[in-house]
Design an enzyme around this catalytic site. Structure first.
Site, PDB file in Angstrom:
ATOM      1  N   GLU A   1       0.821  -1.218   0.000  1.00  0.00           N
ATOM      2  CA  GLU A   1       0.000   0.000   0.000  1.00  0.00           C
ATOM      3  C   GLU A   1       0.859   1.274   0.000  1.00  0.00           C
ATOM      4  OE1 GLU A   1      -2.142   0.548   3.610  1.00  0.00           O
ATOM      5  OE2 GLU A   1      -3.222   2.293   2.869  1.00  0.00           O
ATOM      6  N   HIS A   2       1.672   1.432   1.049  1.00  0.00           N
ATOM      7  CA  HIS A   2       2.557   2.605   1.114  1.00  0.00           C
ATOM      8  C   HIS A   2       3.970   2.163   0.773  1.00  0.00           C
ATOM      9  CE1 HIS A   2      -0.546   3.397   4.307  1.00  0.00           C
ATOM     10  NE2 HIS A   2      -0.639   4.521   3.628  1.00  0.00           N
TER      11      HIS A   2
HETATM   12  N1  LIG Z   1      -6.013   0.847   3.359  1.00  0.00           N
HETATM   13  C1  LIG Z   1      -6.185   2.078   3.759  1.00  0.00           C
HETATM   14  O1  LIG Z   1      -6.238   3.005   2.983  1.00  0.00           O
HETATM   15  C2  LIG Z   1      -6.343   2.381   5.222  1.00  0.00           C
HETATM   16  C3  LIG Z   1      -6.402   3.711   5.652  1.00  0.00           C
HETATM   17  C4  LIG Z   1      -6.628   3.964   6.992  1.00  0.00           C
HETATM   18  C5  LIG Z   1      -6.808   2.912   7.889  1.00  0.00           C
HETATM   19  N2  LIG Z   1      -6.732   1.632   7.437  1.00  0.00           N
HETATM   20  C6  LIG Z   1      -6.963   0.502   8.322  1.00  0.00           C
HETATM   21  O2  LIG Z   1      -8.234   0.651   8.910  1.00  0.00           O
HETATM   22  C7  LIG Z   1      -8.265  -0.209  10.047  1.00  0.00           C
HETATM   23  C8  LIG Z   1      -9.068   0.426  11.159  1.00  0.00           C
HETATM   24  O3  LIG Z   1      -9.425  -0.637  12.005  1.00  0.00           O
HETATM   25  P1  LIG Z   1     -10.156  -0.466  13.395  1.00  0.00           P
HETATM   26  O4  LIG Z   1     -10.468  -1.844  13.845  1.00  0.00           O
HETATM   27  O5  LIG Z   1      -9.334   0.379  14.261  1.00  0.00           O
HETATM   28  O6  LIG Z   1     -11.466   0.342  13.097  1.00  0.00           O
HETATM   29  P2  LIG Z   1     -12.738   0.053  12.171  1.00  0.00           P
HETATM   30  O7  LIG Z   1     -13.588   1.258  12.326  1.00  0.00           O
HETATM   31  O8  LIG Z   1     -12.349  -0.350  10.805  1.00  0.00           O
HETATM   32  O9  LIG Z   1     -13.473  -1.181  12.839  1.00  0.00           O
HETATM   33  C9  LIG Z   1     -14.086  -1.075  14.085  1.00  0.00           C
HETATM   34  C10 LIG Z   1     -15.356  -1.913  14.064  1.00  0.00           C
HETATM   35  O10 LIG Z   1     -15.050  -3.279  13.829  1.00  0.00           O
HETATM   36  C11 LIG Z   1     -16.087  -4.049  14.371  1.00  0.00           C
HETATM   37  N3  LIG Z   1     -15.524  -5.253  14.976  1.00  0.00           N
HETATM   38  C12 LIG Z   1     -14.511  -5.337  15.857  1.00  0.00           C
HETATM   39  N4  LIG Z   1     -14.280  -6.612  16.191  1.00  0.00           N
HETATM   40  C13 LIG Z   1     -15.153  -7.367  15.501  1.00  0.00           C
HETATM   41  C14 LIG Z   1     -15.414  -8.775  15.426  1.00  0.00           C
HETATM   42  N5  LIG Z   1     -14.706  -9.669  16.117  1.00  0.00           N
HETATM   43  N6  LIG Z   1     -16.386  -9.192  14.609  1.00  0.00           N
HETATM   44  C15 LIG Z   1     -17.114  -8.311  13.878  1.00  0.00           C
HETATM   45  N7  LIG Z   1     -16.906  -6.971  13.934  1.00  0.00           N
HETATM   46  C16 LIG Z   1     -15.950  -6.502  14.729  1.00  0.00           C
HETATM   47  C17 LIG Z   1     -16.805  -3.202  15.385  1.00  0.00           C
HETATM   48  O11 LIG Z   1     -18.139  -3.013  14.983  1.00  0.00           O
HETATM   49  C18 LIG Z   1     -16.087  -1.868  15.363  1.00  0.00           C
HETATM   50  O12 LIG Z   1     -16.990  -0.777  15.328  1.00  0.00           O
HETATM   51  C19 LIG Z   1      -6.832  -0.534  10.404  1.00  0.00           C
HETATM   52  O13 LIG Z   1      -6.591  -1.871  10.065  1.00  0.00           O
HETATM   53  C20 LIG Z   1      -6.042   0.391   9.503  1.00  0.00           C
HETATM   54  O14 LIG Z   1      -4.811  -0.156   9.135  1.00  0.00           O
HETATM   55  C21 LIG Z   1      -6.517   1.359   6.133  1.00  0.00           C
HETATM   56 ZN   LIG Z   2      -1.204   5.204   8.712  1.00  0.00          ZN
END
Ligand SMILES: NC(=O)c1ccc[n+]([C@@H]2O[C@H](COP(=O)([O-])OP(=O)(O)OC[C@H]3O[C@@H](n4cnc5c(N)ncnc54)[C@H](O)[C@@H]3O)[C@@H](O)[C@H]2O)c1
Ligand SMILES: [Zn+2]
Length: 442
Positions: free
Chosen positions: A319-320
């Site tokens: 990705e990056h």
């Molecule tokens: N590819 C990209 O461009 C990019 C950019 C920014 C962030 N990201 C990624 O986004 C992600 C953010 O993840 P996060 O978890 O902090 O937030 P998120 O908002 O994506 O997910 C949180 C939600 O996941 C759900 N959840 C948690 N555990 C669960 C389970 N066991 N079963 C079902 N649902 C469940 C809950 O409803 C919770 O609200 C990170 O992995 C980050 O690397 C990717």
């Molecule tokens: Zn980041």
């Protein structure tokens, strides 16, 4: 090729098991939302986020109240970031022009770029409140001219996160919801008693969110597969181990499954970076996640030549990709599969994530082989049209069309052409036959 792996991530087979588990959870959860609508969303939100309000949509006064909680400094910083993103997205929008050309005398072909009419922007907030993701999707959709932009982020500590709400609001969201994970993307795409479904889902998220978008694709459009953050550093002796280790850990802190990879042609840099990572993990406050990510998904790959480094990097399609070498522009010219490039030691992924102006929603899991990241163009659909403006053109193209339809056995199609050859060309084409070439017929 002489490629040495000084550290390797966990095997693909283990990742496949993780994927299968996520796939099954998402399937069952989407089916539940489909069957029970708002009630399912409420149950899921209670279960995963301990949050079950009367309504998941924020009212105007709730949005105002959230804005009031954000300091003036934070609002100014959000505005600064949004100005940069608007500026670059605006320039990109301007590069996409509608066209209309005359390809043959009297034959006018064109295309128009038309915004998707309604989008759902997911803003992640499970582990960190990702304020910047609101700029990336909501604001970019605004620049594209999307008439209905809805946005959703999970609650943080049992309430809407004020800075995320502010960023959504300032970015131009028309409806703001406080839902996370599968229930958020599911509700926006499938619709419920209280949420009008959207035409397209955008935004990054954890493995559940990325998989839910993948399963909903077809029913709605999606921007791209944007799952857990990956980062790659391509470096040679022009930089030091501290810089490389900082850039690897800077993104490994995202979650427990954020791959980070160093590719280098310097053994001393490779070994130095491994040691620096251990030193920094001892003092980094978010080391708990970063350490797990580094253990499970960290790679250090030592190559002999830049050609080998390039080949490995293109194959991994991370990705990056941060490039810090004596030939950064050579990488810019030759890299073909990646999310976004960060060239030179003065730039870094965190700037790209938060403020510099490029979009941070980027392809993961090798999706960079077939798409770039989210950008204003993803919100625009390019639709063609055609006009035939002279009798001569109608008869001339119709004659070819008639024969090419009959070549495939499409008699009804051929008649669409023939009737025009008769009317506009004044020629006698028997019903259900192919038009004779004009020169043979005369
Ligand atoms: N590819 C990209 O461009 C990019 C950019 C920014 C962030 N990201 C990624 O986004 C992600 C953010 O993840 P996060 O978890 O902090 O937030 P998120 O908002 O994506 O997910 C949180 C939600 O996941 C759900 N959840 C948690 N555990 C669960 C389970 N066991 N079963 C079902 N649902 C469940 C809950 O409803 C919770 O609200 C990170 O992995 C980050 O690397 C990717
Ligand atoms: Zn980041």
């Amino acid at each position: 090729m002489a490629i040495t792996r000084l550290k390797t991530s966990k095997p693909e087979t283990e990742r496949a098991e993780d994927d299968a588990r996520v796939r099954a959870t998402v399937e069952a959860t989407l089916a539940d939302i489909e069957a029970r609508g708002d009630a399912a969303v409420r149950d899921l939100s209670q279960k995963f986020d301990n949050y079950a309000p009367e309504s998941f949509r924020l009212t105007g006064s709730e949005i105002e109240a959230a804005m009031q909680k954000v300091s003036t400094r934070d609002i100014e910083d959000i505005r600064f970031a949004q100005d940069q993103i608007r500026r670059f997205a605006g320039a990109q929008r301007a590069s996409m022009t509608d066209i209309e050309v005359e390809t043959l005398p009297g034959v006018i072909l064109g295309h128009r770029n038309i915004p998707v009419q309604s989008v759902g922007c997911y803003v992640p907030g499970g582990k960190f409140p990702m304020v910047a993701s609101a700029h990336m999707s909501v604001l970019t959709a605004s620049v594209a001219g999307v008439p209905r932009i809805i946005a959703s982020a999970p609650p943080v500590a049992g309430a809407p996160h004020p800075a995320i709400v502010a960023a959504m609001h300032l970015g131009g969201a028309h409806e703001i919801y406080v839902m996370g994970g599968i229930q958020a993307v599911g509700a926006m795409a499938i619709g419920t008693e209280t949420i009008e479904p959207v035409h397209m889902l955008v935004g990054p998220g954890n493995a559940f969110v990325a998989e839910a978008k993948r399963q909903l694709f077809g029913r709605v459009g999606i921007d791209l597969f944007a799952g857990p953050t990956e980062t790659m550093v391509i470096a040679d002796d022009t930089v030091d181990a501290e810089l490389c280790a900082t850039d690897l850990l800077g993104q490994a802190e995202h979650g427990y499954n954020s791959p980070a990879c160093l590719i280098t042609n310097s053994r001393s840099l490779a070994e130095g970076t491994l040691a620096e990572i251990e030193r920094l993990l001892a003092i980094l406050p978010t080391a708990e996640t970063a350490r797990t990510s580094w253990q499970d998904y960290g790679d250090v790959i030592l190559c002999d030549t830049h050609d080998e480094m390039l080949a490995v990097a293109n194959d991994m399609a991370y990705e990056h990709v941060q490039v810090m070498t004596d030939r950064d522009n050579w990488y810019l010219e030759h890299m073909h599969s990646y999310g976004a490039l960060f060239l030179g030691p003065r730039t870094n992924v965190a700037n790209g994530d938060k403020v510099i102006g490029t979009n941070h929603t980027l392809p993961t899991r090798k999706a960079g082989r077939y798409t770039g990241g989210l950008w204003v163009g993803k919100f625009l659909k390019t639709h063609s049209y055609q006009k035939v403006t002279t009798d001569e053109a109608a008869a001339m193209v119709g004659e070819y069309g008639s024969r090419l339809c009959m070549l495939e056995g499409f008699v009804g199609h051929a008649e669409q052409c023939n009737i025009r050859v008769r009317r506009y060309g004044g020629r006698n084409v028997p019903y259900g036959a192919a038009a004779e070439p004009l020169d043979a017929a005369e």
